[in-house]
Design an enzyme around this catalytic site. Structure first.
Site, PDB file in Angstrom:
ATOM      1  CG  HIS A 479      33.015  38.607  40.087  1.00 41.19           C
ATOM      2  ND1 HIS A 479      32.125  38.694  39.038  1.00 41.19           N
ATOM      3  CD2 HIS A 479      33.767  39.600  39.936  1.00 41.19           C
ATOM      4  CE1 HIS A 479      32.141  39.573  38.347  1.00 41.19           C
ATOM      5  NE2 HIS A 479      33.317  40.253  38.939  1.00 41.19           N
ATOM      6  CG  ASP A 483      28.699  38.736  35.033  1.00 39.36           C
ATOM      7  OD1 ASP A 483      29.438  38.035  35.356  1.00 39.36           O
ATOM      8  OD2 ASP A 483      27.835  38.314  33.961  1.00 39.36           O
TER       9      ASP A 483
END
Length: 508
Positions: A479, A483
């Site tokens: 992450h 995204d």
């Protein structure tokens, strides 16, 4: 003229190695490209060849030492190496110095054979012969276990086994000494073997010839059971830990009368020593230690998150069933599902390039190619061979590459280069029956796709409930660079390509 022997390039992200075994000693003659030593890294074993022909000079880095890339290992002196024979007498060519056969014949060393590519050590699992036994040439003496295969060691000649140097459970290096044999009739040996039948009256002499299991010795000490109270069920009467547990329960006084004397007595909880006697402690292999460390490092470093979707495999299965026979006949390889998933991922990675990128410090490195890692389970652990430039390959080329890499992985023949440089990974847990799981990233990659079991489930199709072959897909991603939108988009593109395989042909 002296030539330096240095540590070669060890591969991506590998900066040091341990000197495992030297095959040559100072003074030994060597030929160009002849193997001098083996280095062990946390991934594979690297063999170091001689850069030139000559005589082995000084060894700078001894066995067990840690060395960095390009560090000096030894030197080679060009010439005949006249001093070599004197030093070489310490090796298997000079067994007469250790003649333990009581002068009954020439002493012969039993050595660890070549264990295979990138394998430098093994564990002695079982001895089939005891000291004093007569053996024939090529008769099996013992069995060795490596982290890849089991190796049987035959007798190099007929004679008598006079000494076992490496007992069961010990770790030995390639080229190490296992035992000594006498090539004669072994006049002193029959006395030992004739004493063996009298083991009932002299268990101590039996224990010298047959080594009990280490766990059994520990259990006997903990339970206070002597060796003559235990009847061994192992090879040649070897005492195992289960035998100690049986002997301990049988030797309790009044055990047969206990049920009548105290029928209402509550069952006694087993003691820690009794539980320990039923346990088995096995040292982790070097490969398993590396897997454990890398997976934990991945969890500690990446901001790992997993997103899920499901795909209807109807169209892929229909297309595969329609063309699999022709495909196999033309290309000589079976048409599986992995080529479809590889193609689908390559298309999706072009649209969502951050899933195919990696973080390097404060930079993001985007890969304008796809080196696809395909996780493969082997008897020794999980490995990830890499198919390079998979985005430029056809279905047939991908299937051939997967089949070839998978076979090499199962045989333990993958080289370090074949497991490096991957930009994305596919892991197929469905072959083992997994319905859903969250795969762990293969650093420094930023994404890994988990495939799962194909299972018939009721689905609503055009307003009607129908049974469809469905598969859950899981994308674990970093992450820090990917995204949620990019991860979901990637999975949707893979799903679309698999539910309508014509999109792959049309590059959509």
């Amino acid at each position: 003229m002296s030539t330096e022997v240095r540590v070669p390039t060890l591969g991506e992200s590998v900066t040091e190695a341990t000197v495992a075994t030297w095959f040559k000693k100072p003074g030994d003659p060597v030929a160009a490209d002849e193997m001098l030593c083996e280095l062990e890294t946390d991934k594979v074993t690297v063999e170091v060849p001689s850069p030139a022909a000559g005589t082995m000079g000084e060894i700078v880095a001894q066995e067990g030492e840690t060395v960095g890339v390009d560090a000096l290992l030894a030197s080679i002196t060009e010439g005949e190496g006249k001093a070599a024979p004197a030093k070489a007498d310490k090796k298997p060519d000079a067994p007469a110095q250790k003649d333990s056969g009581g002068g009954s014949g020439e002493s012969i060393d039993v050595m660890v054979p070549t264990l295979g590519e990138s394998v430098s050590e093994a564990t002695v699992s079982t001895w089939f012969k005891a000291v004093g036994d007569a053996v024939d040439a090529d008769e099996m003496l013992c069995e060795l276990e490596t982290d890849k295969v089991s190796v049987e060691v035959p007798a190099p000649a007929s004679g008598t086994l006079t000494e076992i140097v490496a007992g069961e459970g010990e770790t030995v290096q390639a080229g190490g000494k296992l035992a000594l044999m006498s090539s004669g009739d072994g006049a002193a040996s029959p006395a030992k073997s004739e004493d063996a039948p009298a083991a009932d009256s002299a268990p101590e002499s039996s224990a010298k010839d047959v080594e009990d299991a280490p766990s059994a010795k520990k259990a006997m000490a903990e339970k206070g059971v002597s060796r003559d109270q235990v009847e061994g069920s192992g090879r040649d009467g070897r005492v195992m830990k289960e035998d100690v547990a049986k002997a301990g329960s049988a030797s309790k006084p009044g055990s047969s009368a206990a049920p009548a004397a105290a029928p209402a007595q509550a069952p006694r909880a087993p003691s820690p020593a009794e539980d320990a006697a039923r346990e088995e402690r096995v040292k982790m292999t070097r490969l398993r230690q590396t897997i454990a460390r890398r997976l934990k490092d991945s969890q500690n470093t990446a901001a790992m998150l997993t997103t899920y979707n499901e795909v209807d495999m109807t169209e892929v299965m229909a297309l595969r069933n329609q063309y699999k026979d022709e495909f196999n006949k033309k290309h000589g390889v079976k048409l599986g599902f992995m080529s479809f998933f590889t193609k689908a991922c390559c298309h999706a990675l072009k649209e969502v390039p951050e899933v195919n990128a990696e973080i390097d410090g404060t930079d993001v490195v985007y890969k304008n190619f796809v080196h696809m890692g395909v996780a493969a389970g082997t008897p020794t652990g999980l490995v990830v061979p890499v198919i390079r430039d998979a985005d430029q390959m056809s279905f047939a080329a991908i299937e051939k590459a997967i089949a070839e890499k998978g076979a090499r992985a199962r045989d333990g023949k993958l080289s370090m280069a074949e497991m490096q440089g991957g930009t994305f990974t596919i892991s197929n847990g469905g072959v083992y029956g997994s319905l859903m799981s969250s795969p762990i990233l293969n650093p420094p990659q930023s994404g890994i796709l988990g495939m799962h079991k194909i299972q018939q489930r009721p689905m609503v199709v055009n307003g009607e409930i129908k049974a469809r072959p469905m598969m859950y897909l899981a994308l674990s991603y970093d992450h820090r660079i990917v995204d949620g939108k990019g991860a979901v988009t990637f999975l949707v593109r893979v799903k679309d390509a698999l539910e309508d395989p014509r999109r792959l042909l049309m590059d959509l």
